[in-house]
Enzyme design. Sequence first.
Site, PDB file in Angstrom:
ATOM      1  CB  SER A   3     -10.309  43.539  38.954  1.00 34.79           C
ATOM      2  OG  SER A   3     -10.260  42.714  37.813  1.00 34.79           O
ATOM      3  CE  LYS A   4      -1.591  44.772  38.380  1.00 35.99           C
ATOM      4  NZ  LYS A   4      -0.612  44.344  39.365  1.00 35.99           N
TER       5      LYS A   4
END
Length: 469
Positions: free
Chosen positions: A245-246
Amino acid sequence: MSSEVRTRIAPSPTGFLHLGTARTAIFSWAYARHFGGRFILRIEDTDVVRSTPEAVAAIIDGLAWLGLDADEGPFFQMQRLDRYREVVDGMLAKGTAYRCYCTPEELESTREAQRARGEKPHYDRTWRPEAGKILPAIPEGVAPVIRFRNPVDGEVTWDDLVKGPITISNHEIDDLIIVRPDGVPTYNFCVVVDDWDMRISQVFRGDEHVNNTPWQINICNALGAPLPRFGHVPVILGDDGLKLSKRRGAVSVLAYREDGYLPEAMINYLARLGWSHGDEELFSRAQLVEWFDTAHLVKSAAHWDPKKLAWVNNHYIKAADNERLATLVLPLVEARGGKAGLAHLTAVVALMKDRCDTLVQLADAAMLFYRDVVIDADLKAATVTPAIVPALESFVKQAAATTWDRASISALLKAVLVEHGLKMPQIAMPLRVLVAGQKETPSADATLELFGRDRVIEAVKKGVRGVVA
Ligand code: GLU
């Protein structure tokens, strides 16, 4: 269904081109190319609040960078609203869809009551028409949603191209909202109409969509549309075992372009992350197309491995044409304040590239030739000793008459060594320090060649001045 292979990638433009989406695009593209079929790009922009033109541009840019050329599209769902309306009207007329006037508050209180009874929250089918059932009076001022009339019994089964047979009971799933109160249809509905209209034969997508597939199959059946084959690709996990994820490092394809990865390295690495061909770790785009099959798509989650990606990128940097590399590295050198000509930089990257994992590292390394040289006094004192000065002076004197290429410089260095009874490092080290300002460079002859004769002579002359015992 026609036997033509037609695959698609259908990203939602709500951010950037995610690595997982890119990997799914690679599989869809490779599958289509393998079978001589067509690959289609569809932008799923019905989430009007989160969709942005910047995200559309990032998707198109990212796919183009990877060379995943679409044969058709981009198609935009928001430009197909009339078609969805037409299909919904048909479903309403046929009774496979119905209007539901429950307000969000009513739905929430129903769910609360269900939870209190220990039930899984679900829509209670208040507005679902049944033979002999009397529906409530239509309330004033409530914009209805339209729901799909999902079968209440039985189960949905499909033979997933990645995961094998999957069965989900219809008891598990609600009458899905297919049109929101604002009239915009929802993802699970649009995707079916699109895949039908676009004659998609194989749907590859992330396995977060497994739970959507029963609805889509039921809607397909309600429409009398042919079913595509589905292949749900497992998630990519980060180093920490959590979904990439970011928050945990770069997940955007274009961030890797920024960081100096080559598109062919990304294609190779991403494809290998969820698919294999024997023990092959390195394969070209053409080999991927030739070898791609669904039998070897990996069923378990893949682990993102930055070290392996760096290794793959290093392989492709080494294999890449030097002028192409120089073209890619030039703006990075300029951003670092370096002024480089393409021909010179081409020779520099040829010398430097083997040890670089990214174009960013290559630009940093190339700066050796394009920055102002500052010589550390201690380093100079330790390497440019009075004893070595005569040899350096002799080198400079003969340099003026030497053809300035690597072989001639090497021969000159050897001649000076012999003349002064020295070993290579005793002269190479001070030359490096005076010319490049550091002890470590690629081989001295190649480095001196690329600094150019004038710069070398000037630097050495200036450097030996005042060095006395
Ligand atoms: N728009 C969906 C997504 O971005 C793709 C769904 C699909 O491929 O069916 O996750």
